[in-house]
Structures are given as C-alpha cells and as structure tokens.
Design a protein around this motif. Sequence first.
Motif, mmCIF file in Angstrom:
data_model
loop_
_atom_site.group_PDB
_atom_site.id
_atom_site.type_symbol
_atom_site.label_atom_id
_atom_site.label_comp_id
_atom_site.label_asym_id
_atom_site.label_seq_id
_atom_site.Cartn_x
_atom_site.Cartn_y
_atom_site.Cartn_z
ATOM 1 N N SER A 341 40.823 40.454 7.131
ATOM 2 C CA SER A 341 41.591 40.430 8.381
ATOM 3 C C SER A 341 42.289 41.773 8.620
ATOM 4 C CB SER A 341 42.630 39.309 8.311
ATOM 5 O OG SER A 341 43.588 39.497 9.317
ATOM 6 N N LEU A 342 42.348 42.146 9.894
ATOM 7 C CA LEU A 342 42.953 43.435 10.235
ATOM 8 C C LEU A 342 44.458 43.429 10.011
ATOM 9 C CD1 LEU A 342 40.838 44.299 13.400
ATOM 10 C CD2 LEU A 342 40.360 44.708 10.983
ATOM 11 N N THR A 343 45.016 42.226 9.802
ATOM 12 C CA THR A 343 46.460 42.154 9.516
ATOM 13 C C THR A 343 46.783 42.777 8.148
ATOM 14 O OG1 THR A 343 46.126 39.986 8.537
ATOM 15 C CG2 THR A 343 46.825 40.024 10.840
ATOM 16 N N ASN A 344 45.754 42.905 7.289
ATOM 17 C CA ASN A 344 45.992 43.469 5.948
ATOM 18 C C ASN A 344 46.103 44.981 5.938
ATOM 19 O OD1 ASN A 344 45.528 41.000 4.251
ATOM 20 N ND2 ASN A 344 43.538 41.102 5.272
ATOM 21 N N ILE A 345 45.657 45.620 7.044
ATOM 22 C CA ILE A 345 45.531 47.069 6.931
ATOM 23 C C ILE A 345 46.409 47.825 7.933
ATOM 24 C CG2 ILE A 345 43.180 47.056 5.976
ATOM 25 C CD1 ILE A 345 42.313 47.945 8.831
ATOM 26 N N ASN A 346 46.759 49.027 7.531
ATOM 27 C CA ASN A 346 47.479 49.950 8.402
ATOM 28 C C ASN A 346 46.431 50.567 9.329
ATOM 29 O OD1 ASN A 346 48.436 52.383 9.464
ATOM 30 N ND2 ASN A 346 49.801 52.736 7.714
ATOM 31 N N ASN A 347 46.559 50.333 10.642
ATOM 32 C CA ASN A 347 45.470 50.766 11.520
ATOM 33 C C ASN A 347 45.433 52.269 11.776
ATOM 34 O OD1 ASN A 347 47.529 50.939 13.307
ATOM 35 N ND2 ASN A 347 46.872 49.254 14.631
ATOM 36 N N LYS A 348 46.415 52.993 11.247
ATOM 37 C CA LYS A 348 46.351 54.459 11.379
ATOM 38 C C LYS A 348 45.568 55.068 10.227
ATOM 39 C CE LYS A 348 50.825 54.852 13.535
ATOM 40 N NZ LYS A 348 52.084 54.492 12.967
ATOM 41 N N THR A 349 45.530 54.353 9.097
ATOM 42 C CA THR A 349 44.946 54.959 7.887
ATOM 43 C C THR A 349 43.839 54.116 7.250
ATOM 44 O OG1 THR A 349 46.581 53.813 6.539
ATOM 45 C CG2 THR A 349 47.137 56.063 7.262
ATOM 46 N N LEU A 350 43.760 52.850 7.606
ATOM 47 C CA LEU A 350 42.845 51.866 6.997
ATOM 48 C C LEU A 350 43.250 51.528 5.556
ATOM 49 C CD1 LEU A 350 39.352 53.012 8.351
ATOM 50 C CD2 LEU A 350 40.953 51.387 9.351
ATOM 51 N N GLU A 351 44.480 51.882 5.200
ATOM 52 C CA GLU A 351 44.975 51.542 3.858
ATOM 53 C C GLU A 351 45.551 50.131 3.876
ATOM 54 O OE1 GLU A 351 48.028 54.221 2.441
ATOM 55 O OE2 GLU A 351 47.507 53.827 0.344
#
Length: 394
Positions: A341-351
């Motif tokens: 899920s995209l809620t797991n990641i920082n959308n600026k870095t994909l970390e």
Amino acid sequence: MKIAIIGAGAAGCFCAIELKRRLPEAIVDIYEAGSKPLAKVAITGGGRCNLTNSFESIDNLKDAYPRGDKLLRRVFSTFDNRDTWEWFENEGVKLVLQDDHCVFPTSQDAMQIVNLFLTRMRQLGVNILTRHKVESVKALMDEYDSVVVTTGGCSRQDEFKMFEGLDLELVPPVPSLFTFNLPTSPVRDLMGTVVEDAQASLAGTKFKASGPLLITHWGMSGPAILKLSSYAARHLAEVRYDSTLLVNWCGGDDLDSVRSALQNNAVKNPLKLVVNSHPEYIPSRLWTYLVTKSKIREDARWAEIGPKGLNRLAETLSNDSYHIKGQSRFKEEFVTCGGVSLTNINNKTLECVKHPGLYFAGEVLDVDGITGGFNLQAAWSTGFLAALSISSNH
Ligand SMILES: Cc1cc2nc3c(=O)[nH]c(=O)nc-3n(C[C@H](O)[C@H](O)[C@H](O)COP(=O)(O)OP(=O)(O)OC[C@H]3O[C@@H](n4cnc5c(N)ncnc54)[C@H](O)[C@@H]3O)c2cc1C
C-alpha cells in the motif's frame, strides 16, 4: 555501502544501473528468484517491448493509472516519459513513436533492452544472484544499508510472506487488464469484428472506457474492454466477474442523438431495408445482429418500423447489454492491482515510513496502469527515484 535489490526485473535493473552510476563504490547485489534476469521484459509488448507512451492521449493521469496516479504525478516530476526517451536514446537505443502513442525500440526487439541492461550492469559491476528467492525482507535488511524491493506484481497473497515482521499495510492482489467472457451471447459468432470507437461500461457503476472494441470467440476484448477491466479490477473481483456489460456502439452518443440520427435516416430512405443501411462505423454483420436484437425483421424497411422500432434500435445501439461471466487473459499480458500500500511509503523518496533504508519500486507497489507502455514507465520512474533517494541520503 551495501545495497540489496530484490528482483531483477524492469524496476530493479533500472534502479541498479542508476545506483552504481551515482555510487560507484557501493556494493549493489540483486537477488533474483528466477534463472534469468529481466525474463518478463523479454516478452513485453509481444517481444517488441512497448517501453513507454507519449501520454498525448491522456488528459488525466488517473485515466492511465487507475491506482497510484497521485504518487506517479510526484515521481514523474523527477523522471517522466520524456526522460525515459532521452535515457534510452543516450544508451544508443533508437525509439519510434507509433500513431497510437506507444513507444517501442526501432529494432522492434525487447532483447535489445534486455541486452543493454545486462551489459550496463556488467560494466558497472552490479552483482546479480539468480535462483536466489528472498524469503524475508527483514532478514536482508540486517545485512545491508539499504534494501530496494522490486519483486513485481504479486499474483497470490502468499507472496506477501516475505514482508512478515515489517508490519506493512498490504492490499490483496487481483488481476487487472483482462478480457470479458460472455459465455451465453450469440455475439461471439461475430468474432473478429472491430468497432473503432465504442464505449463500454458496467451497469450500476461509474466505470466506463472508450476506444476500439473487438468481438472474440469467447466474448469481448480490445482497448475499450482492457481499460474497463483495469478501471473496475477490484469491483469485478468482488462480484466474481459476474456483471452486466453495457456497450454504446456509437462512441458514447446519447440515446436522443442516436434516435434522431436514425429518424433522419428513416426520412431520407423510407424504402431502403434497415439491415442494408449500416452506419460507416458499424460493420454490416454487426449491424444485422443489432437490428435483429432490436426485434426488427430482416425484410423491414425504414418506413415500416415506426417510432417504437426506432426507439428499440436506438436503445440497442446506445445501451446494448451483455452478461459477463468470467475473464480471460489478454495475450498473456497480466498486471496485478494491489501490493504494498502507498500508505507505507514516503511519496517523495519511495522510502518506507516505518523502516528507513527500505525502498519500493515497480509493480510490487499498489500502482498499475492500462496497456500502452504505462506499466514499464512506472517501473523505470520508480526505479530511478529509489536510486536517486538512496544516493542523496548517502
Ligand atoms: C506478457 C506481458 C507483456 C507485457 N507487456 C508490456 C508492455 O509492452 N509495456 C508495458 O509497459 N508493460 C507491459 N507489461 C507489464 C510489465 O511487464 C510490468 O508492469 C513490469 O515488468 C513490472 O516491472 P517490475 O520490475 O516491477 O516487475 P518484474 O519485471 O515482474 O520483475 C520482478 C522480478 O522479481 C523477481 N522476484 C519476485 N519475487 C522475488 C523474491 N522473493 N526474491 C527474488 N526475486 C523475486 C521476479 O522473478 C522478477 O524477475 C507486460 C506484462 C506481461 C506479463
């Protein structure tokens, strides 16, 4: 610095190359479960590799990416389709833009892309460990400074096992991009018929898509259907691929305008047989089928069918209904919706928000696109951003 990449696919290999260029001293190990890297890239686009799209026909990113459009808007601000074009041309791969906005290597050979990546990875000193299936991402994180997960689409929920112990939010996988089975419909007798501009929708929902529609021996396919399957992937899985397909054979014209066009035709050609006056955009066999379906006799003339006949025909042309029961794969092209899920990641870095040093790229994320090069574009762009983020953190 030691970096592990899990999965030698499109996103993983692209990320590895970009990492080694930025951090030549770093050790970059790719773990690949299969015996060959880039096995899927080798078969993309029917062996021709539709590696991106001009995006010219896309008004809204959500039309190309039913899931993940917001994340990709951000990611594309760092690396988009134009950067992809430039990247490949700088690597010596000439590209060609087709009329349908799809981009391929001029060689029309996906192996050119595979061989390019293999050569660059060898030159840069990326270590590829084939036949190494990673069972636990967490265990690998203890051995490396950074880990990038690029394991592609999960087709089964048990593939999520490798994330155990990480406490990630995972979206159950379901297929996207498939064709519809219409097991009881006589329309299948018209297999091979194409209508260039049809609109397909699902009754009782807001899902709809336009484009060419192809009648097949099992049901319906073509870009309009594949797009609809992608938009409605999760809904169709929930109703177990049992639904009602509505087809507008007139490119989405509403009932009233279809009826008035028919009315004009009736006034102009009162003595002509209805079955003999198909509009340009509807092939004659399909027209005969639709006229018969509207309960108009094959020997009826326009002057004879009356307002009720006209109404029935207009209804069939603008709102033709079929029972979907099941789905089939499209030329083995298979994309999953769901994943990390995209809620797991920082959308600026994909970390990963919970686990610094852990990154995700490619189809393992809950991101997927329609056909046309959009899925590979998402893999290149996210692979690039993961590499950039790791090197900037260093
Ligand atoms: C037949 C076909 C044709 C396609 N054609 C196109 C096209 O023309 N254009 C387009 O844009 N998209 C196309 N797609 C979709 C596109 O191929 C994928 O979206 C894209 O490859 C995703 O890239 P990825 O790196 O995320 O995953 P992949 O390329 O699938 O790579 C993931 C890799 O991870 C490995 N792996 C998985 N689990 C583990 C593990 N636990 N340990 C180690 N390794 C693991 C896998 O073996 C695989 O090699 C096509 C798909 C198919 C199936």
